[in-house]
Motif scaffolding. Structure first.
Motif, mmCIF file in Angstrom:
data_model
loop_
_atom_site.group_PDB
_atom_site.id
_atom_site.type_symbol
_atom_site.label_atom_id
_atom_site.label_comp_id
_atom_site.label_asym_id
_atom_site.label_seq_id
_atom_site.Cartn_x
_atom_site.Cartn_y
_atom_site.Cartn_z
ATOM 1 N N THR A 19 0.809 -1.219 0.000
ATOM 2 C CA THR A 19 0.000 0.000 0.000
ATOM 3 C C THR A 19 0.842 1.269 0.000
ATOM 4 O O THR A 19 0.524 2.213 -0.737
ATOM 5 N N PRO A 20 1.928 1.372 0.779
ATOM 6 C CA PRO A 20 2.750 2.587 0.722
ATOM 7 C C PRO A 20 3.304 2.873 -0.669
ATOM 8 O O PRO A 20 3.413 4.039 -1.065
ATOM 9 N N VAL A 21 3.641 1.820 -1.423
ATOM 10 C CA VAL A 21 4.140 2.019 -2.782
ATOM 11 C C VAL A 21 3.022 2.568 -3.673
ATOM 12 O O VAL A 21 3.242 3.484 -4.476
ATOM 13 N N LEU A 22 1.822 2.030 -3.531
ATOM 14 C CA LEU A 22 0.692 2.520 -4.329
ATOM 15 C C LEU A 22 0.362 3.967 -3.988
ATOM 16 O O LEU A 22 0.056 4.781 -4.880
ATOM 17 N N GLU A 23 0.409 4.314 -2.714
ATOM 18 C CA GLU A 23 0.103 5.699 -2.307
ATOM 19 C C GLU A 23 1.138 6.665 -2.864
ATOM 20 O O GLU A 23 0.794 7.747 -3.354
ATOM 21 N N LYS A 24 2.390 6.281 -2.811
ATOM 22 C CA LYS A 24 3.447 7.127 -3.372
ATOM 23 C C LYS A 24 3.322 7.190 -4.889
ATOM 24 O O LYS A 24 3.555 8.227 -5.516
ATOM 25 N N GLY A 25 2.933 6.032 -5.480
ATOM 26 C CA GLY A 25 2.750 5.983 -6.922
ATOM 27 C C GLY A 25 1.608 6.868 -7.392
ATOM 28 O O GLY A 25 1.674 7.451 -8.477
ATOM 29 N N ALA A 26 0.544 6.979 -6.589
ATOM 30 C CA ALA A 26 -0.580 7.835 -6.954
ATOM 31 C C ALA A 26 -0.129 9.284 -7.086
ATOM 32 O O ALA A 26 -0.533 9.999 -8.014
ATOM 33 N N GLN A 27 0.744 9.695 -6.185
ATOM 34 C CA GLN A 27 1.277 11.056 -6.261
ATOM 35 C C GLN A 27 2.178 11.226 -7.478
ATOM 36 O O GLN A 27 2.094 12.219 -8.209
ATOM 37 N N ALA A 28 3.039 10.233 -7.708
ATOM 38 C CA ALA A 28 3.963 10.317 -8.839
ATOM 39 C C ALA A 28 3.220 10.295 -10.167
ATOM 40 O O ALA A 28 3.693 10.863 -11.156
ATOM 41 N N PHE A 29 2.059 9.664 -10.198
ATOM 42 C CA PHE A 29 1.287 9.587 -11.429
ATOM 43 C C PHE A 29 0.680 10.934 -11.787
ATOM 44 O O PHE A 29 0.406 11.213 -12.955
ATOM 45 N N VAL A 30 0.487 11.777 -10.777
ATOM 46 C CA VAL A 30 -0.100 13.100 -11.010
ATOM 47 C C VAL A 30 0.978 14.165 -11.133
ATOM 48 O O VAL A 30 0.980 14.992 -12.061
ATOM 49 N N ASN A 31 1.927 14.150 -10.192
ATOM 50 C CA ASN A 31 2.954 15.201 -10.153
ATOM 51 C C ASN A 31 4.218 14.613 -9.537
ATOM 52 O O ASN A 31 4.354 14.545 -8.323
#
Length: 446
Positions: A19-31
């Motif tokens: 889950t921490p990787v997905l949460e960080k990835g969500a941010q990286a996917f936007v900005n």
């Protein structure tokens, strides 16, 4: 709407991610890092993309202890692509070794060199396959298809696990029964973990581990580690090639997309990882020579030397997928330091699952032989495959938010996929479900 914590997912692929990787990835996917751009938008040739690629390679090399003798490639094409790429590149390597020997013998006489190697390709070329499940079967069939124009039987199925197991996969024949090519085989190929059939090699086969690992002596070892990669330590130096695929095709369901390793223990789909010895990359004949001896040259997108020369950027790489993989690898390094910690955890999770299944033999029957049970894909039947009992078990599990347990449609049954990101807490929830179902649905012994 359930939260991520409420759902325990055991699907075979795509599989859970931390889950921490997905949460960080969500941010990286936007900005990504406050650049104002998504990682899905940046050029694959930009400094940012090159840094992502470099960082991911470095994390993998540290995590797996990859020696300087090997190169890391990121490619396209999934497992089906590598089934072909292995044949193209490794046969070319074999041809080049033969060409160099002939060149010495004939003092550079081009006509005699060509005549010699052409005859050797027709008469001596052999590829060994250990067929222990659906994926290795598919790989051997692809090799036979690609080399069919040569005539003869260049593909040697050194062992087929179905032959002494009632026509079904579920065991690995004793090594002393394998019919390996004794001399100058182009390579020996095996799938380390068979997801459909729940069969895993406990370690590298002894027949292969004792071979010389580089140079002209010994048979190069090629391993498909798509579904157990990074779940245990591996001595990379013993392998000529290791590949990890995100997307393959099931041989029994040719029109149905199936799953592979990058979306299991590494990250998401779209990337195929290849770890290959550098001497193989350096010893490839010209396409013209390959064609002259009757062998196809690798298509450029499957040419390992071309991909290596271009730092895996010959064509557009999915940089976001590479970054996700890097984050997963860095997470493993942070929590375990090396793979021994993850290996212990993977083993422990598998052990308690098999223990509860074995404790209720009338209710649950594990499919593969005890000696080759997969730690990653635990395949079993409920009441010897009774359809209504298996449906009842799945309903019970899904009511508890335990999802992704239905077996592959080609074989049926139940399959628990125990990949790295499946936490012990979710395994314990599943164990409780297994215990309760067996207790609440006793088998009538009369």
């Amino acid at each position: 709407m359930p939260s991520r914590d409420e759902v325990a997912y055991f699907g075979a692929g795509p599989a859970p991610l931390p889950t921490p990787v997905l949460e960080k990835g969500a941010q990286a996917f936007v900005n990504y890092e406050n650049t104002g751009l998504s990682l899905a938008e940046i050029s694959h040739r930009s400094p940012t993309a090159n840094q992502v690629l470099s960082d991911t390679k470095a994390a993998l090399a540290e995590l797996l202890g990859i020696p300087d003798s090997h190169e890391i490639l990121f490619m396209h094409g999934g497992g089906s692509g590598e089934f072909s790429a292995v044949v193209f590149n490794m046969v070319a390597f074999w041809v080049e070794k033969r060409r160099r020997l002939a060149e010495k013998e004939f003092n550079g006489d081009a006509d005699k060199i060509l005549e010699r190697v052409r005859a050797e390709v027709r008469n001596d070329l052999r590829l060994d396959y250990l067929v222990t499940g659906s994926w290795s079967l598919k790989a051997s069939q692809e090799a036979a298809n690609l080399l069919q124009p040569l005539g003869g039987h260049p593909v040697n199925v050194a062992t087929d696990a179905r032959e002494k197991n009632g026509g079904k996969f579920g065991t690995i024949p004793s090594e002393d029964t394998w019919q390996l090519t004794p001399n100058d085989c182009a390579f020996v190929y095996y799938c380390d973990n068979e997801t459909v059939d729940g069969v895993e090699f406990p370690q590298i086969p002894e027949n292969l581990a004792s071979q010389k690992t580089s140079g002209d002596a010994g048979t190069p070892i090629v391993a498909d580690m798509s579904s157990n990669f990074l779940s245990r330590r591996v001595d990379v130096s013993k392998y000529a090639v290791i590949f990890v695929s995100p997307d393959s095709m099931n041989p029994l369901l040719a029109a149905e997309p199936a799953q592979g390793g990058a979306q299991k223990n590494i990250g998401i789909t779209d990337i195929t990882l290849v770890i290959v010895r550098k001497d193989i990359l350096a010893a490839q004949p010209s396409p013209a020579f390959l064609h002259a001896v009757g062998v196809w040259s690798p298509p450029v997108v499957f040419s390992w030397p071309v991909i290596a020369k271009n730092n895996s950027l010959y064509n557009t790489l999915p940089i976001f997928s590479i970054w996700i993989a890097g984050e997963v690898m860095r997470s493993l390094l942070k929590h375990h330091g090396e793979l021994s910690g993850q290996e212990k955890l993977s083993n422990a999770k598998a052990q308690i699952l098999y223990q509860v299944l074995d404790a209720h033999p009338a209710t649950y029957q594990v499919v593969p032989h005890t000696s080759v049970r997969s730690r990653m894909n635990i395949c079993f039947r409920v009441r010897h495959g009774d359809a209504e009992s298996e449906k009842a078990f799945l309903r019970n599990a899904e009511a508890r938010m335990l999802q992704g347990l239905k077996g592959h449609r080609s074989v049926g049954g139940i399959r628990i996929s125990n990949y790295n990101a499946v936490p012990m807490a979710n395994v314990e929830r599943l164990v409780a479900c297994l215990e309760d179902f067996a207790g609440q649905n006793p088998v009538n012994s009369t």
